[in-house]
Design an enzyme around this catalytic site. Structure first.
Site, mmCIF file in Angstrom:
data_model
loop_
_atom_site.group_PDB
_atom_site.id
_atom_site.type_symbol
_atom_site.label_atom_id
_atom_site.label_comp_id
_atom_site.label_asym_id
_atom_site.label_seq_id
_atom_site.Cartn_x
_atom_site.Cartn_y
_atom_site.Cartn_z
ATOM 1 C CB THR A 255 -5.293 5.458 -10.643
ATOM 2 O OG1 THR A 255 -5.080 6.852 -10.380
ATOM 3 C CG2 THR A 255 -5.980 5.271 -11.982
ATOM 4 C CG ASP A 256 -2.061 3.880 -4.972
ATOM 5 O OD1 ASP A 256 -2.163 4.982 -4.397
ATOM 6 O OD2 ASP A 256 -1.554 2.879 -4.427
ATOM 7 C CB ALA A 257 -0.566 8.651 -5.973
#
Length: 323
Positions: A255-257
């Site tokens: 995932t992105d942050a």
């Protein structure tokens, strides 16, 4: 009653955390020993090469197979050279030259530098097709506006990094290049038919899957025809049905942050965002840049709670932790 240690370790195995400073604090090392998948290094962790190598060695001392990740894209996005600017051309320059062998050599050089320091995952390349001129977050990070050209350079970048022994993580699936808002601050929407997505945004992802990329990062963007009201990070249709089944990706979905507002606000906090991402098919969850032990424990505890109340299936979390 405290958290079950086995379930806590399982939950930690899905998390990519971070820490402040130039030396890993004890809590960061203890979490690695306890099963944390790894840490991402940011600019505030970087002083000079010997210090970075010592940081990586300390993390490996806590557990030999720890993931040590970094965003080293070249051009405008660099962590190692954040104080001076990257010595490597960025994707826009490489796309303008349009020599895929040069792109592969540049990314091999980046990978070789990372590997020498003990870093084993690069959260790059950006493979988004920059189809919106006023895109506030991609821009020069993209190889260009033409899907097949971007696809060719994306595959070359993956090959260059991984030939140096560093896992590539192509981003941001299913394509962040048509957005005009920044998912750090809100949930962008790309409201296009599926055939537009397939012809414009998805060819680079097909190319990096064929090139054997070890990881692909999700985008906190909403594509109504695919993801409904959710960001792609929370969409089983995007991550499992499209990326896994249709495109045949067998690597790690990152995932992105999760502290970004495109995810955390929608879910109601990073812990709930982590649960929703895992349920959708993500494997490795980036918590963010501003991380402490309490945040990691909060996210792990929410995953454990979700295993207990039926929001998450244990086999799904075990598969994620093993990816």
């Amino acid at each position: 009653m405290g958290t079950d240690p086995g379930l806590r370790r399982l939950a930690l195995g899905t998390l990519l955390a971070a820490f402040p400073g130039n030396t890993p604090p004890e809590w960061a090392l203890d979490l690695v020993t306890d099963g944390l998948a790894g840490h991402t290094l940011f600019g505030n962790n970087i002083e000079h090469p010997d210090q970075v190598a010592a940081t990586a060695a300390a993390l490996r001392g806590a557990r030999a197979d720890v993931l040590i990740a970094i965003d080293e894209e070249g051009g405008d996005v660099t962590r190692l050279a954040h104080a001076t600017g990257s010595p490597y051309p960025g994707n826009a320059a490489l796309g303008s030259v349009d020599d895929v062998e040069l792109t592969q050599r540049v990314y091999h050089a980046i990978g070789s530098e990372l590997a020498a320091l003990g870093i084993n995952v690069n959260l790059a390349p950006t493979v988004d097709v920059n189809s919106a001129d006023d895109n506030p977050v991609i821009g020069t990070r993209s190889f260009g506006a033409h899907p097949l050209q971007v696809a060719a350079h994306s595959a070359a970048a993956v090959a260059g990094l991984q030939s140096a022994g560093v896992a590539a993580c192509a981003k941001h699936f299913p394509g962040h290049g048509a957005t005009v808002t920044d998912s750090h601050h809100e949930l962008p929407t790309v409201d296009v038919p599926l055939d537009v997505l397939r012809n414009r945004d998805l060819p680079p992802f097909a190319a990096v899957v064929t090139a054997g990329t070890r990881a692909i990062m999700t985008a906190h963007i909403r594509v109504p025809v695919l993801t409904g009201d959710n960001p792609a990070t929370f969409s089983r249709a995007a991550l499992t049905d499209l990326l896994r089944r249709e495109y045949g990706f067998t690597g790690t979905i990152v995932t992105d942050a999760l502290e970004m507002k495109g995810a955390s606000v929608i879910a109601g906090g990073p812990g709930r965002a982590a649960v929703r991402a895992l349920a959708a098919g993500a494997d490795l969850l980036c918590i963010g840049a501003q991380v402490d032990a309490d945040l990691v424990e909060e996210v792990a505890a929410e995953i454990v709670a979700a295993l207990g109340d039926g929001r998450l299936d244990r086999a799904r979390v075990e598969a994620a932790a093993a990816s």
